[in-house]
Scaffold this active site. Structure first.
Site, PDB file in Angstrom:
ATOM      1  N   SER A 226       0.825  -1.207   0.000  1.00 15.05           N
ATOM      2  CA  SER A 226       0.000   0.000   0.000  1.00 15.05           C
ATOM      3  C   SER A 226       0.863   1.262   0.000  1.00 15.05           C
ATOM      4  O   SER A 226       2.011   1.261   0.465  1.00 15.05           O
ATOM      5  CB  SER A 226      -0.909   0.001   1.229  1.00 15.05           C
ATOM      6  N   THR A 227       0.268   2.361  -0.468  1.00 15.60           N
ATOM      7  CA  THR A 227       0.984   3.643  -0.476  1.00 15.60           C
ATOM      8  C   THR A 227       1.318   4.125   0.943  1.00 15.60           C
ATOM      9  O   THR A 227       2.442   4.579   1.175  1.00 15.60           O
ATOM     10  CB  THR A 227       0.178   4.694  -1.263  1.00 15.60           C
ATOM     11  N   GLU A 247       6.453  -0.337  -5.512  1.00 17.18           N
ATOM     12  CA  GLU A 247       5.277  -0.636  -6.331  1.00 17.18           C
ATOM     13  C   GLU A 247       4.082  -0.539  -5.393  1.00 17.18           C
ATOM     14  O   GLU A 247       3.850  -1.436  -4.590  1.00 17.18           O
ATOM     15  CB  GLU A 247       5.436  -2.040  -6.932  1.00 17.18           C
ATOM     16  N   CYS A 281      -3.076  -4.866  -7.871  1.00 16.59           N
ATOM     17  CA  CYS A 281      -2.690  -3.455  -7.848  1.00 16.59           C
ATOM     18  C   CYS A 281      -3.058  -2.767  -9.151  1.00 16.59           C
ATOM     19  O   CYS A 281      -3.625  -1.689  -9.149  1.00 16.59           O
ATOM     20  CB  CYS A 281      -1.212  -3.309  -7.525  1.00 16.59           C
TER      21      CYS A 281
HETATM   22  P1  NDP Z   1       0.605  -3.176   3.510  1.00 19.58           P
HETATM   23  O1  NDP Z   1       1.241  -2.135   2.693  1.00 19.58           O
HETATM   24  O2  NDP Z   1       0.141  -2.827   4.861  1.00 19.58           O
HETATM   25  O3  NDP Z   1       1.585  -4.439   3.665  1.00 19.58           O
HETATM   26  C1  NDP Z   1       2.457  -4.847   2.635  1.00 19.58           C
HETATM   27  C2  NDP Z   1       3.702  -5.444   3.264  1.00 19.58           C
HETATM   28  O4  NDP Z   1       4.394  -4.455   4.020  1.00 19.58           O
HETATM   29  C3  NDP Z   1       3.400  -6.579   4.219  1.00 19.58           C
HETATM   30  O5  NDP Z   1       4.385  -7.578   4.049  1.00 19.58           O
HETATM   31  C4  NDP Z   1       3.513  -5.909   5.562  1.00 19.58           C
HETATM   32  O6  NDP Z   1       3.816  -6.792   6.588  1.00 19.58           O
HETATM   33  C5  NDP Z   1       4.669  -4.966   5.330  1.00 19.58           C
HETATM   34  N1  NDP Z   1       4.752  -3.862   6.264  1.00 19.58           N
HETATM   35  C6  NDP Z   1       3.770  -3.338   7.034  1.00 19.58           C
HETATM   36  N2  NDP Z   1       4.250  -2.295   7.739  1.00 19.58           N
HETATM   37  C7  NDP Z   1       5.557  -2.165   7.416  1.00 19.58           C
HETATM   38  C8  NDP Z   1       6.587  -1.267   7.809  1.00 19.58           C
HETATM   39  N3  NDP Z   1       6.359  -0.265   8.661  1.00 19.58           N
HETATM   40  N4  NDP Z   1       7.791  -1.410   7.255  1.00 19.58           N
HETATM   41  C9  NDP Z   1       8.034  -2.390   6.377  1.00 19.58           C
HETATM   42  N5  NDP Z   1       7.114  -3.282   5.980  1.00 19.58           N
HETATM   43  C10 NDP Z   1       5.874  -3.164   6.488  1.00 19.58           C
HETATM   44  O7  NDP Z   1      -0.553  -3.749   2.668  1.00 19.58           O
HETATM   45  P2  NDP Z   1      -1.702  -4.697   3.165  1.00 19.58           P
HETATM   46  O8  NDP Z   1      -1.244  -6.035   2.783  1.00 19.58           O
HETATM   47  O9  NDP Z   1      -2.116  -4.504   4.570  1.00 19.58           O
HETATM   48  O10 NDP Z   1      -2.895  -4.139   2.276  1.00 19.58           O
HETATM   49  C11 NDP Z   1      -3.514  -2.887   2.589  1.00 19.58           C
HETATM   50  C12 NDP Z   1      -3.869  -2.154   1.348  1.00 19.58           C
HETATM   51  O11 NDP Z   1      -2.749  -2.049   0.463  1.00 19.58           O
HETATM   52  C13 NDP Z   1      -4.917  -2.863   0.523  1.00 19.58           C
HETATM   53  O12 NDP Z   1      -6.176  -2.481   0.975  1.00 19.58           O
HETATM   54  C14 NDP Z   1      -4.632  -2.400  -0.870  1.00 19.58           C
HETATM   55  O13 NDP Z   1      -5.310  -1.211  -1.118  1.00 19.58           O
HETATM   56  C15 NDP Z   1      -3.166  -2.124  -0.871  1.00 19.58           C
HETATM   57  N6  NDP Z   1      -2.411  -3.187  -1.493  1.00 19.58           N
HETATM   58  C16 NDP Z   1      -1.771  -2.915  -2.652  1.00 19.58           C
HETATM   59  C17 NDP Z   1      -1.055  -3.895  -3.270  1.00 19.58           C
HETATM   60  C18 NDP Z   1      -0.348  -3.651  -4.529  1.00 19.58           C
HETATM   61  O14 NDP Z   1       0.065  -4.599  -5.185  1.00 19.58           O
HETATM   62  N7  NDP Z   1      -0.123  -2.406  -4.950  1.00 19.58           N
HETATM   63  C19 NDP Z   1      -0.973  -5.237  -2.736  1.00 19.58           C
HETATM   64  C20 NDP Z   1      -1.644  -5.434  -1.478  1.00 19.58           C
HETATM   65  C21 NDP Z   1      -2.316  -4.414  -0.904  1.00 19.58           C
HETATM   66  P3  NDP Z   1       2.677  -7.347   7.561  1.00 19.58           P
HETATM   67  O15 NDP Z   1       1.727  -8.115   6.722  1.00 19.58           O
HETATM   68  O16 NDP Z   1       3.477  -8.193   8.457  1.00 19.58           O
HETATM   69  O17 NDP Z   1       2.046  -6.152   8.201  1.00 19.58           O
END
Ligand code: NDP
Length: 477
Positions: A226-227, A247, A281
């Site tokens: 996520s952003t 990404e 995404c």
């Molecule tokens: P997140 O951005 O929250 O998580 C993506 C990854 O980042 C996970 O492995 C997560 O670990 C990790 N992460 C979380 N916090 C940190 C941090 N502070 N530093 C480093 N890594 C971190 O996405 P979500 O999976 O929760 O999805 C939430 C939203 O993101 C969705 O609703 C969607 O809109 C969007 N999304 C976009 C994607 C894309 O491909 N562009 C893919 C998936 C989601 P952990 O799971 O352990 O928290």
């Protein structure tokens, strides 16, 4: 954290689960236990980075042909266990085996590994005349930290792992907390052929990711997610001036032009939006349709939607599945409910009651098409990341283009037309990393992919993607 030793006769799932304990991972279609995921702590992460660092110089010293050969061997290993990987992915992520889903994702891992092994990595001669000489070489960076999401956990991991290894880096990967088993299973299979410590998975929640992004021995972070999380990572990476490929989220617009053929484009429009049940995404998340074709496009999409069964991913007949997790289900439900409450018209779906979707108690949300919706409705301007597509009517093409460009994100976009020149002229005006014509989200390992604006930066795939996981080094005389 104690894990089982690899031994003959064990299933993939048995090989990646801890001997005892671990976090329970539930099937999003049924709520049943899929397996237990090991949970690393920060000491495990530090140890993994140290091992990956120690292995990196030897790996970098190998000939490029050796590294490419090992990527092909890794592809062979995945092919040999493709069905077991697909079933694990389907059970944990929820996506069906069939359609552009679990088997397709495992196949994409193979395709991306082979393609990444094939791209040429030659030094570039920048200057070679009487004024001087300069060459651009691409050196390994060191240890790459890979952080991924839960929607395409295996394929996106391969996008991060394959180019990093090819360029002589080693990789420490942190899977999403929602889908750790898929990534652990993939890494387990890859490590049956890769030398020790080139690729180490460290499953765990947010503090592991945060530590990875600040770790002094991590040279680069490749992140998909996520952003908001991306912004945290950019800030954390500043401490050590890490290289980044980001990404991030998108809210891709599709624009149908008034010369399109609704019947001809309907199925591609549908899959552009509903691939992976909308959890992609670069899926189409808002569709702009001109007055002249509005009813025809709506009717054609409803007809296609009616032919696409949703249900448990292990049922061979299904091509759409549940949302992967309840939090994402809540986002989709909130946005659809708000749209309906504001007076938008439901063409199909929007009723998530168990009787309407699936009685199993999974995170199912029905395929939903919403018409006559305001351009500034939350379902249009926020990323739904699920099976609900708003269809916005337009009368003036310039206004549709302005609306498509109005958001702060710009991952993909698409233009749908029977006139290629006209479509290309509209495409040139869209603010996005990729604009597809008469298709949406069609990625290819040979074609670079990346975001504009808050959808991120850096390119993946192809020779461009290889350069992103290397240190440019100019030698001049
Ligand atoms: P997140 O951005 O929250 O998580 C993506 C990854 O980042 C996970 O492995 C997560 O670990 C990790 N992460 C979380 N916090 C940190 C941090 N502070 N530093 C480093 N890594 C971190 O996405 P979500 O999976 O929760 O999805 C939430 C939203 O993101 C969705 O609703 C969607 O809109 C969007 N999304 C976009 C994607 C894309 O491909 N562009 C893919 C998936 C989601 P952990 O799971 O352990 O928290």
């Amino acid at each position: 954290m104690t894990t089982q030793n690899v031994s003959d006769g064990q299933s993939l799932l048995e090989r990646i689960q801890p001997v005892s304990g671990g976090r329970e991972i539930l099937d999003p279609a049924t709520g049943e236990l899929v397996g237990r995921a090991p949970e690393a702590d920060l000491a495990d992460l530090d140890a993994a980075v140290a091992r990956a660092k120690a292995a990196q110089s030897g790996w970098a010293a190998r000939a490029d042909e050796d590294r490419a050969g090992l990527l092909n061997a890794a592809a062979d290993a995945i092919e040999a266990q493709a069905e077991e990987l697909a079933v694990l992915l389907s059970r944990e992520q929820g996506k069906p085996l069939n359609g552009p889903n679990a088997r397709f994702e495992v196949g994409a891992c193979v395709a991306w590994l082979r393609a990444t092994a094939s791209f040429p990595v030659e030094p570039e001669v920048l200057l070679d005349d009487e004024s001087g000489h300069a060459e651009l070489h691409h050196r390994p960076l060191g240890v790459v930290g890979a952080i991924g999401p839960w929607n395409w956990p295996m394929m996106i991991s391969i996008w991060q792992i394959a180019p990093s290894l090819r360029m002589g880096n080693t990789v420490v990967i942190k899977p999403s907390g929602y889908t750790p088993l898929s990534v652990l299973g993939l890494v387990e299979v890859l490590n049956t052929v890769l030398p020790a410590d080139l690729l180490i998975a460290v499953p765990g929640r947010g503090d592991i990711g945060d530590r990875l992004t600040r770790h002094p021995d991590i040279a680069k972070i490749m992140f998909t997610g996520s952003t908001p999380t991306g912004k945290k990572i950019i800030a954390a990476a500043a401490e050590t001036v890490k290289r980044l490929t980001m990404e991030l989220g998108g809210n891709d617009a599709g624009i149908v032009l008034d010369d399109a053929d609704p019947a001809a484009i309907a199925e591609d429009l549908f899959w552009g939006a509903f691939i992976n049940t909308g959890q992609t995404c670069a899926a189409m998340k808002r569709l702009y349709v001109p007055d002249a074709l509005y009813d025809q496009v709506c009717d054609a999409l409803v007809a296609v939607a009616g032919q696409m069964p949703m249900g448990n991913g292990l049922d061979e007949g299904n091509v759409l599945g549940p949302l992967q997790n309840r939090a994402q289900w809540e986002i989709v439900d909130r946005l659809v409910t708000a749209a309906v409450d504001s007076g938008a018209r439901v063409l199909t779906g929007a009723d998530p009651s168990p009787e309407a979707v699936d009685g199993s108690g999974g995170h199912f949300y029905p395929t939903t098409l919403i018409a006559d919706i305001d351009g500034d409705d939350p379902l249009v301007v926020e990323e739904q990341f699920g099976p609900a597509l708003p269809i916005i009517r337009y009368t003036d093409l310039d206004e549709a283009i302005a609306a498509a460009n109005a958001l702060e994100v710009g991952l993909g976009s698409s233009v749908w037309s029977s006139d290629l020149d006209r479509a290309r002229a509209v495409a040139a005006r869209l603010e996005a990393g990729t604009t597809w014509i008469n298709k949406h989200g069609a990625i290819d390992p040979r074609v670079p992919f990346g975001g504009a604006k808050e959808s991120g930066f850096g390119l993946e795939f192809g020779a461009h993607g290889l350069r992103e996981v290397s240190q440019p080094h100019v030698i001049s005389w």
